[in-house]
Design an enzyme around this catalytic site. Structure first.
Site, PDB file in Angstrom:
ATOM      1  N   THR A 131       0.818  -1.210   0.000  1.00  0.00           N
ATOM      2  CA  THR A 131       0.000   0.000   0.000  1.00  0.00           C
ATOM      3  C   THR A 131       0.856   1.267   0.000  1.00  0.00           C
ATOM      4  O   THR A 131       1.989   1.249   0.504  1.00  0.00           O
ATOM      5  CB  THR A 131      -0.896  -0.009   1.261  1.00  0.00           C
ATOM      6  OG1 THR A 131      -1.507   1.261   1.421  1.00  0.00           O
ATOM      7  CG2 THR A 131      -0.090  -0.297   2.525  1.00  0.00           C
ATOM      8  N   ASP A 132       0.271   2.346  -0.496  1.00  0.00           N
ATOM      9  CA  ASP A 132       0.982   3.644  -0.426  1.00  0.00           C
ATOM     10  C   ASP A 132       1.040   4.169   1.010  1.00  0.00           C
ATOM     11  O   ASP A 132       1.806   5.088   1.307  1.00  0.00           O
ATOM     12  CB  ASP A 132       0.317   4.678  -1.353  1.00  0.00           C
ATOM     13  CG  ASP A 132      -1.148   4.952  -1.032  1.00  0.00           C
ATOM     14  OD1 ASP A 132      -1.708   4.288  -0.132  1.00  0.00           O
ATOM     15  OD2 ASP A 132      -1.739   5.837  -1.689  1.00  0.00           O
ATOM     16  N   GLU A 133       0.218   3.582   1.916  1.00  0.00           N
ATOM     17  CA  GLU A 133       0.174   4.095   3.295  1.00  0.00           C
ATOM     18  C   GLU A 133       1.490   3.888   4.036  1.00  0.00           C
ATOM     19  O   GLU A 133       1.714   4.506   5.073  1.00  0.00           O
ATOM     20  CB  GLU A 133      -0.973   3.439   4.071  1.00  0.00           C
ATOM     21  CG  GLU A 133      -2.312   3.739   3.462  1.00  0.00           C
ATOM     22  CD  GLU A 133      -3.491   3.585   4.420  1.00  0.00           C
ATOM     23  OE1 GLU A 133      -3.269   3.393   5.617  1.00  0.00           O
ATOM     24  OE2 GLU A 133      -4.629   3.649   3.927  1.00  0.00           O
ATOM     25  N   TYR A 156      -1.985  -0.660  10.955  1.00  0.00           N
ATOM     26  CA  TYR A 156      -2.101  -1.316   9.642  1.00  0.00           C
ATOM     27  C   TYR A 156      -0.900  -1.004   8.756  1.00  0.00           C
ATOM     28  O   TYR A 156      -0.222  -1.909   8.253  1.00  0.00           O
ATOM     29  CB  TYR A 156      -3.396  -0.874   8.931  1.00  0.00           C
ATOM     30  CG  TYR A 156      -3.401  -1.170   7.445  1.00  0.00           C
ATOM     31  CD1 TYR A 156      -3.473  -2.483   6.974  1.00  0.00           C
ATOM     32  CD2 TYR A 156      -3.289  -0.138   6.497  1.00  0.00           C
ATOM     33  CE1 TYR A 156      -3.442  -2.761   5.611  1.00  0.00           C
ATOM     34  CE2 TYR A 156      -3.261  -0.413   5.138  1.00  0.00           C
ATOM     35  CZ  TYR A 156      -3.339  -1.724   4.694  1.00  0.00           C
ATOM     36  OH  TYR A 156      -3.297  -2.002   3.348  1.00  0.00           O
ATOM     37  N   LYS A 160       2.136  -3.413   7.305  1.00  0.00           N
ATOM     38  CA  LYS A 160       2.426  -3.590   5.874  1.00  0.00           C
ATOM     39  C   LYS A 160       3.870  -3.181   5.572  1.00  0.00           C
ATOM     40  O   LYS A 160       4.548  -3.820   4.766  1.00  0.00           O
ATOM     41  CB  LYS A 160       1.456  -2.766   5.014  1.00  0.00           C
ATOM     42  CG  LYS A 160       0.017  -3.224   5.029  1.00  0.00           C
ATOM     43  CD  LYS A 160      -0.200  -4.627   4.458  1.00  0.00           C
ATOM     44  CE  LYS A 160      -0.002  -4.703   2.962  1.00  0.00           C
ATOM     45  NZ  LYS A 160      -0.355  -6.062   2.434  1.00  0.00           N
TER      46      LYS A 160
HETATM   47  P1  NAD Z   1      -9.726  -7.498   2.039  1.00  0.00           P
HETATM   48  O1  NAD Z   1      -9.767  -7.205   3.499  1.00  0.00           O
HETATM   49  O2  NAD Z   1     -10.934  -7.239   1.220  1.00  0.00           O
HETATM   50  O3  NAD Z   1      -9.324  -9.028   1.800  1.00  0.00           O
HETATM   51  C1  NAD Z   1      -8.337  -9.666   2.537  1.00  0.00           C
HETATM   52  C2  NAD Z   1      -8.478 -11.165   2.306  1.00  0.00           C
HETATM   53  O4  NAD Z   1      -7.425 -11.827   3.022  1.00  0.00           O
HETATM   54  C3  NAD Z   1      -9.796 -11.745   2.829  1.00  0.00           C
HETATM   55  O5  NAD Z   1     -10.333 -12.630   1.886  1.00  0.00           O
HETATM   56  C4  NAD Z   1      -9.397 -12.474   4.101  1.00  0.00           C
HETATM   57  O6  NAD Z   1     -10.228 -13.580   4.414  1.00  0.00           O
HETATM   58  C5  NAD Z   1      -7.979 -12.924   3.741  1.00  0.00           C
HETATM   59  N1  NAD Z   1      -7.155 -13.162   4.929  1.00  0.00           N
HETATM   60  C6  NAD Z   1      -6.998 -12.350   6.005  1.00  0.00           C
HETATM   61  N2  NAD Z   1      -6.187 -12.924   6.904  1.00  0.00           N
HETATM   62  C7  NAD Z   1      -5.795 -14.112   6.374  1.00  0.00           C
HETATM   63  C8  NAD Z   1      -4.945 -15.150   6.824  1.00  0.00           C
HETATM   64  N3  NAD Z   1      -4.317 -15.092   8.008  1.00  0.00           N
HETATM   65  N4  NAD Z   1      -4.752 -16.224   6.028  1.00  0.00           N
HETATM   66  C9  NAD Z   1      -5.389 -16.317   4.824  1.00  0.00           C
HETATM   67  N5  NAD Z   1      -6.210 -15.373   4.364  1.00  0.00           N
HETATM   68  C10 NAD Z   1      -6.410 -14.276   5.119  1.00  0.00           C
HETATM   69  O7  NAD Z   1      -8.472  -6.693   1.498  1.00  0.00           O
HETATM   70  P2  NAD Z   1      -8.248  -5.972   0.099  1.00  0.00           P
HETATM   71  O8  NAD Z   1      -8.777  -4.592   0.164  1.00  0.00           O
HETATM   72  O9  NAD Z   1      -8.683  -6.874  -0.997  1.00  0.00           O
HETATM   73  O10 NAD Z   1      -6.647  -5.859   0.109  1.00  0.00           O
HETATM   74  C11 NAD Z   1      -5.841  -6.923  -0.421  1.00  0.00           C
HETATM   75  C12 NAD Z   1      -4.388  -6.532  -0.309  1.00  0.00           C
HETATM   76  O11 NAD Z   1      -4.164  -5.324  -1.011  1.00  0.00           O
HETATM   77  C13 NAD Z   1      -3.916  -6.274   1.113  1.00  0.00           C
HETATM   78  O12 NAD Z   1      -2.621  -6.787   1.248  1.00  0.00           O
HETATM   79  C14 NAD Z   1      -3.920  -4.756   1.242  1.00  0.00           C
HETATM   80  O13 NAD Z   1      -2.955  -4.343   2.182  1.00  0.00           O
HETATM   81  C15 NAD Z   1      -3.550  -4.358  -0.163  1.00  0.00           C
HETATM   82  N6  NAD Z   1      -4.025  -3.042  -0.621  1.00  0.00           N
HETATM   83  C16 NAD Z   1      -5.338  -2.709  -0.515  1.00  0.00           C
HETATM   84  C17 NAD Z   1      -5.775  -1.481  -1.018  1.00  0.00           C
HETATM   85  C18 NAD Z   1      -7.223  -1.074  -0.957  1.00  0.00           C
HETATM   86  O14 NAD Z   1      -7.538   0.069  -1.296  1.00  0.00           O
HETATM   87  N7  NAD Z   1      -8.141  -1.944  -0.573  1.00  0.00           N
HETATM   88  C19 NAD Z   1      -4.847  -0.604  -1.613  1.00  0.00           C
HETATM   89  C20 NAD Z   1      -3.501  -0.978  -1.678  1.00  0.00           C
HETATM   90  C21 NAD Z   1      -3.106  -2.202  -1.194  1.00  0.00           C
HETATM   91  O1  DAU Z   2      -4.156   3.889   0.405  1.00  0.00           O
HETATM   92  C1  DAU Z   2      -4.350   2.504   0.293  1.00  0.00           C
HETATM   93  C2  DAU Z   2      -5.204   2.022   1.447  1.00  0.00           C
HETATM   94  O2  DAU Z   2      -6.525   2.470   1.183  1.00  0.00           O
HETATM   95  C3  DAU Z   2      -5.187   0.505   1.635  1.00  0.00           C
HETATM   96  O3  DAU Z   2      -3.892   0.104   1.973  1.00  0.00           O
HETATM   97  C4  DAU Z   2      -6.158   0.082   2.743  1.00  0.00           C
HETATM   98  O4  DAU Z   2      -6.210  -1.335   2.824  1.00  0.00           O
HETATM   99  C5  DAU Z   2      -7.537   0.606   2.373  1.00  0.00           C
HETATM  100  O5  DAU Z   2      -8.444   0.301   3.429  1.00  0.00           O
HETATM  101  C6  DAU Z   2      -7.487   2.118   2.155  1.00  0.00           C
HETATM  102  O6  DAU Z   2      -7.203   2.808   3.411  1.00  0.00           O
HETATM  103  P1  DAU Z   2      -7.969   4.147   3.819  1.00  0.00           P
HETATM  104  O7  DAU Z   2      -7.929   4.286   5.276  1.00  0.00           O
HETATM  105  O8  DAU Z   2      -7.507   5.292   2.994  1.00  0.00           O
HETATM  106  O9  DAU Z   2      -9.458   3.748   3.290  1.00  0.00           O
HETATM  107  P2  DAU Z   2     -10.900   3.976   3.919  1.00  0.00           P
HETATM  108  O10 DAU Z   2     -11.881   3.601   2.869  1.00  0.00           O
HETATM  109  O11 DAU Z   2     -11.030   3.351   5.263  1.00  0.00           O
HETATM  110  O12 DAU Z   2     -10.940   5.551   4.112  1.00  0.00           O
HETATM  111  C7  DAU Z   2     -10.748   6.424   3.022  1.00  0.00           C
HETATM  112  C8  DAU Z   2     -10.785   7.843   3.566  1.00  0.00           C
HETATM  113  O13 DAU Z   2     -12.120   8.136   3.997  1.00  0.00           O
HETATM  114  C9  DAU Z   2      -9.920   8.056   4.808  1.00  0.00           C
HETATM  115  O14 DAU Z   2      -9.382   9.357   4.768  1.00  0.00           O
HETATM  116  C10 DAU Z   2     -10.888   7.907   5.972  1.00  0.00           C
HETATM  117  C11 DAU Z   2     -12.188   8.428   5.404  1.00  0.00           C
HETATM  118  N1  DAU Z   2     -13.431   7.800   5.903  1.00  0.00           N
HETATM  119  C12 DAU Z   2     -13.517   6.460   5.931  1.00  0.00           C
HETATM  120  C13 DAU Z   2     -14.662   5.824   6.343  1.00  0.00           C
HETATM  121  C14 DAU Z   2     -14.779   4.318   6.401  1.00  0.00           C
HETATM  122  C15 DAU Z   2     -14.506   8.614   6.239  1.00  0.00           C
HETATM  123  O15 DAU Z   2     -14.431   9.858   6.190  1.00  0.00           O
HETATM  124  N2  DAU Z   2     -15.660   7.994   6.631  1.00  0.00           N
HETATM  125  C16 DAU Z   2     -15.787   6.641   6.720  1.00  0.00           C
HETATM  126  O16 DAU Z   2     -16.874   6.141   7.115  1.00  0.00           O
END
Ligand code: NAD
Ligand code: DAU
Length: 350
Positions: A131-133, A156, A160
């Site tokens: 992630t960019d975080e 988190y 990562k």
């Molecule tokens: P998600 O939470 O939707 O899915 C995570 C999956 O991993 C689920 O299916 C869960 O059951 C599985 N999991 C969790 N713990 C596990 C374990 N111990 N063993 C096996 N499986 C397990 O997450 P996502 O949003 O699809 O993110 C996927 C990946 O991408 C993550 O590594 C996250 O850090 C990264 N990522 C997410 C975003 C985003 O915006 N969602 C952006 C950048 C990177």
């Molecule tokens: O940047 C990549 C990341 O993006 C991933 O690594 C994470 O897995 C993914 O969850 C996401 O993280 P964020 O914290 O940015 O996503 P989230 O959707 O939780 O929140 C997006 C923005 O919106 C953040 O600034 C918090 C805000 N927010 C979030 C929720 C859930 C609100 O204002 N209200 C809300 O109810």
């Protein structure tokens, strides 16, 4: 790559990746999807995929922290490549209950790396999704590059960051062929409605409060999930081993503007005469502790070296996403009957 282990394939991005890789990418091998099925893992995201692609998809319910179970997967399926998505992914949960983040994101990744190391003669690639975080917050006018120092601010992102360091170290120390991608915020089909975009869409459908943290001025860079999946596959095929690639949407938006845009689009797609405007439901709630103000990604390395640019604009991607949630009411109802609603209500007094 004939036998690809995909971890976390029942989650949001993992399931989109499996759909993409089997349907559109030209990949001819098998996918072995290992998922623990936490609250975020939903096998329904991949319903029918085994029948659609006979012999090319296999699901194993297992925890990546379970060395023995994972060793069996590597042996039985002759794993030759890994695409590692499995993680605890929600920042707010990591603030309340960090334990699972440390276990899965750090220990789980370490476990997979050890298994890949012990099968190194067969492993062609270990690709780690991150992630960019990990870079922390960035001020106006600059962007994260692959050389930006790590500065994670939440449990988190710290977990990562630790996993990224381990992956890089296994490449350098043991010569494991690794690549890492650090991506910005994804949105699209199958996203669990604890994250901003699906939460706002689904609450708006039901005319419930639309929670915005703090003043709503935090900035995220949004990327449609299929664009992320395409970038991952490009990196897996052509990325330089040992390298990191940033992935972003070239789409910085303030949270409040994202929420307002979703309200306006839903009103256009599903006109609701004699109802108050959805924007009136916007509710500013207490801020996330340690809330990063701005993320912005420079993905020029991926663009220059591998020719990737996002295909979707935010407008095209968010319209598709809203329509997907309208068309998949059964998925939504089943997901919402789970545990997440009570957790969210409790956090934000909704
Ligand atoms: P998600 O939470 O939707 O899915 C995570 C999956 O991993 C689920 O299916 C869960 O059951 C599985 N999991 C969790 N713990 C596990 C374990 N111990 N063993 C096996 N499986 C397990 O997450 P996502 O949003 O699809 O993110 C996927 C990946 O991408 C993550 O590594 C996250 O850090 C990264 N990522 C997410 C975003 C985003 O915006 N969602 C952006 C950048 C990177
Ligand atoms: O940047 C990549 C990341 O993006 C991933 O690594 C994470 O897995 C993914 O969850 C996401 O993280 P964020 O914290 O940015 O996503 P989230 O959707 O939780 O929140 C997006 C923005 O919106 C953040 O600034 C918090 C805000 N927010 C979030 C929720 C859930 C609100 O204002 N209200 C809300 O109810």
């Amino acid at each position: 790559m004939k036998n690809m282990l995909v971890t976390g394939g029942c989650g949001f991005i993992g399931s989109n990746f499996i759909h993409y890789i089997l349907s559109e990418s030209g990949y001819k091998g098998r996918i072995i999807n290992v998922d623990k099925l936490t609250y975020a893992g939903n096998p329904e995201n991949l319903a029918g995929i085994d029948k659609k692609f006979p012999g090319r998809y296999c699901f194993v319910k297992a925890d990546i922290c379970d060395r023995q179970a994972m060793e069996m997967v590597f042996e039985k399926h002759q794993i030759d490549s890994v695409c590692h998505f499995a993680a605890e992914s929600h920042v707010d949960r990591s603030i309340v209950e960090p334990d699972a983040f440390i276990k899965t994101n750090i220990t789980g990744t370490f476990n997979l790396l050890e298994l890949a190391r012990s099968h190194k003669d067969k492993i062609l690639l270990f690709h780690h999704i991150s992630t960019d975080e990990v870079y922390g917050s960035i001020s106006d006018g600059s962007c994260f590059t692959e050389d930006t120092p790590y500065h994670p601010n939440s449990p988190y992102s710290a977990s990562k960051a630790a996993s990224d360091h381990l992956v890089r170290a296994y490449g350098t120390t043991y010569g494991l062929p690794v690549t890492i991608s650090n991506c910005s915020n994804n949105y699209g089909p199958y996203q669990f409605p604890e994250k901003l975009i699906p939460l706002i869409i689904l609450n708006a459908f039901e005319e419930k409060a639309l929670p915005v943290y703090g003043d709503g001025l935090n900035i995220r860079d949004w990327l449609y999930v299929t664009d992320h999946c395409k970038a991952i596959w490009l990196i897996m095929q052509n990325g330089k081993r040992g390298e990191t690639y940033n992935i972003g949407g070239d789409c910085e938006m303030r949270n409040i503007d994202v929420v307002k845009m979703i309200c306006d689009l839903i009103e256009k797609i599903m006109p609701r005469p004699n109802h108050p405007h959805l924007q009136e439901l916007i509710t500013f709630v207490k801020d996330r502790p340690g809330h990063d103000l701005r993320y912005a990604i420079d993905f020029s390395k991926l663009q220059t070296e591998l020719g990737w640019v996002p295909a979707e604009s935010f407008e095209t991607g968010i319209k598709k996403t809203i329509k997907w949630y309208i068309d998949n009411k059964n998925w939504v109802d089943r997901v919402k009957s789970g545990k997440y609603m009570s957790w969210i209500k409790q956090q934000y007094d909704l």
